[in-house]
Motif scaffolding. Structure first.
Motif, short mmCIF file in Angstrom:
data_model
loop_
_atom_site.label_atom_id
_atom_site.label_comp_id
_atom_site.label_asym_id
_atom_site.label_seq_id
_atom_site.Cartn_x
_atom_site.Cartn_y
_atom_site.Cartn_z
N THR A 12 10.79 -0.68 16.57
CA THR A 12 10.00 -1.31 15.72
C THR A 12 9.34 -0.52 14.82
O THR A 12 9.62 -0.89 13.52
N GLN A 13 8.75 0.59 15.16
CA GLN A 13 8.12 1.47 14.18
C GLN A 13 9.08 2.06 13.17
O GLN A 13 8.76 1.90 12.03
N TYR A 52 12.24 -6.90 10.51
CA TYR A 52 11.33 -5.88 10.25
C TYR A 52 11.51 -5.04 8.96
O TYR A 52 10.51 -4.32 8.54
N ASN A 53 12.57 -5.47 8.39
CA ASN A 53 12.59 -4.72 7.04
C ASN A 53 13.52 -5.61 5.87
O ASN A 53 14.51 -6.10 6.44
N LYS A 93 10.15 -0.39 10.46
CA LYS A 93 9.04 -0.54 9.59
C LYS A 93 8.91 0.43 8.60
O LYS A 93 8.56 0.10 7.47
N ASP A 94 9.08 1.67 9.12
CA ASP A 94 8.63 2.85 8.31
C ASP A 94 9.91 3.09 7.07
O ASP A 94 9.46 3.63 6.32
#
Length: 384
Positions: A51-52, A103-104, A55-56
């Motif tokens: 998930t991170q 998430y993106n 997102k990044d």
């Protein structure tokens, strides 16, 4: 019109996410190194790094293939260089814990044709185009497969001869057909494969997919060895594999496996050298996806039945000591490459020039005699 565009975008996203399956290759973003295969953790812990990462990343570009077989570097040289020049991680599982689409917003899906030359060029061009827009290190590349059922082909072939119902009720896809992760009781040791072990006898070949849940690890650290025992079921017959690990000066080694099947019983040594055979310090795991691990007694001079065991794309760690994830990874990737050799040659050339210069400077000596007015001899001529 805006609502129509949003609807079309959502439908494309959902359609693409449903077609993505593993194995996966992540590259391009620095945080992909945090996606080490974590076969022993629960789903919630496995979701967080994914998930991170999604997102990044400023953008995600997904390449979809028609097969799940591994790419050969000879046929995909451009893509191989692209991956080697970036941080990358290989994940052998069939499904991701979380999908990137929620998430993106900057996601592009590219379908590959299946021709190696065209796919190699498409992988390089598509990713470099995204780098031009979003910048180096900001684009996450994902290589996946669109055929979700490809992992079950071997299983379906084994269901012939009227045994389909019995196989369906006895097997569990998560343990035997997808991850092929064998965890010893008490998290003492673990062996993770991308496919089933393949046992070859003189007259038949066995794909060991189904296995008993009771997996043991005989910890004899004080005596310098340990045994990981896994019992498989093949056509309602047991086949037991006992992988023996030796422990010497803080480093474990996997050198042989004991096989028991029907009336056959043999100890098969591993084929390889000290750089390719699995070994690592304690608390470290060993990972190899580029080479197969072969155990065989074909070269023995005895009258034993010829047997061989083949493992592909594996990660193993004994003496896990109850931990829920692999330790840091040792791998079978070589350390010598063409750029490294070129760099070493340049270094040796410069060192040669430096040594010649130092030698020339050390050969210079100061004069030990000096002329002066006192020690100059006076000469004169007398005429008569």
């Amino acid at each position: 019109m805006q609502l129509i565009a949003v609807g079309v975008f959502i439908s494309l996203v959902l359609g693409s996410s449903a077609a993505i399956s593993g194995p996966y290759l992540f590259w391009g973003h620095d945080k992909v190194t945090n996606l080490q295969p974590q076969a022993l953790v629960d789903a919630s812990t496995r979701e967080q790094p994914l998930t991170q990462l999604f997102k990044d990343a400023k953008a995600i570009i997904i390449f979809l293939r028609n097969a799940t077989s591994r790419l050969e570097g000879i046929k995909y040289p451009k893509f191989q260089n692209l991956v080697k020049n970036n941080a990358w991680t290989y994940m052998p599982q069939r499904n991701l814990a979380v999908e990137p689409f929620i998430y993106n917003a900057n996601i592009e899906v590219i379908n590959l044709t299946g021709q190696s030359e065209e796919d190699d060029a498409e992988l390089l061009t598509g990713y470099n185009d995204a780098l031009t827009v979003y910048g180096h290190g900001e684009v996450l590349g994902i290589l996946a497969s669109r055929e979700e059922e490809a992992h079950y082909l071997a299983k379906r072939e084994a269901k012939d001869e009227g045994k389909e119902e019995a196989t369906t009720t006895q097997s569990t896809p998560t343990e035997t057909e997808v991850t092929h992760v064998y965890i010893a009781e008490g998290n003492k040791a673990v062996l993770a494969l991308n496919g089933p072990p393949e046992l070859r006898l003189s007259n038949e070949t066995l794909l060991l997919e189904e296995h008993n849940k009771l997996i043991t690890f005989d910890d004899q650290r004080s005596k310098g060895f340990g045994r990981l025992s896994i019992t498989f079921m093949y056509n309602s017959e047991k086949c037991t594999l006992r992988f023996k690990f030796s422990l010497l000066r803080g480093t474990w080694h996997l050198r042989n496996v004991e096989v028991e099947y029907r009336d056959y019983k043999a100890v098969l040594p591993a084929i390889g050298n000290e750089y390719t055979l699995p070994s690592a310090p304690l608390d470290f795991s060993f990972r190899c996806s580029s080479e197969e691990l072969l155990f065989t007694n074909i070269n023995s001079n005895s009258n034993e039945t010829q047997m061989s065991l083949l493992l592909t794309d594996y990660q193993v760690q004994p003496w896990l000591n109850g931990r829920k994830e692999f330790g840091d990874v040792y791998d079978c990737v070589g350390f010598i490459s063409a750029p490294i050799l070129a760099g070493l040659l340049v270094v040796f050339f410069l060192l040669g020039i430096l040594s010649l210069g130092i030698s020339a400077m050390l050969s210079i000596h100061t004069p030990n005699r000096f002329e002066s007015s006192r020690n100059k001899q006076l000469t004169f001529t007398v005429q008569e």
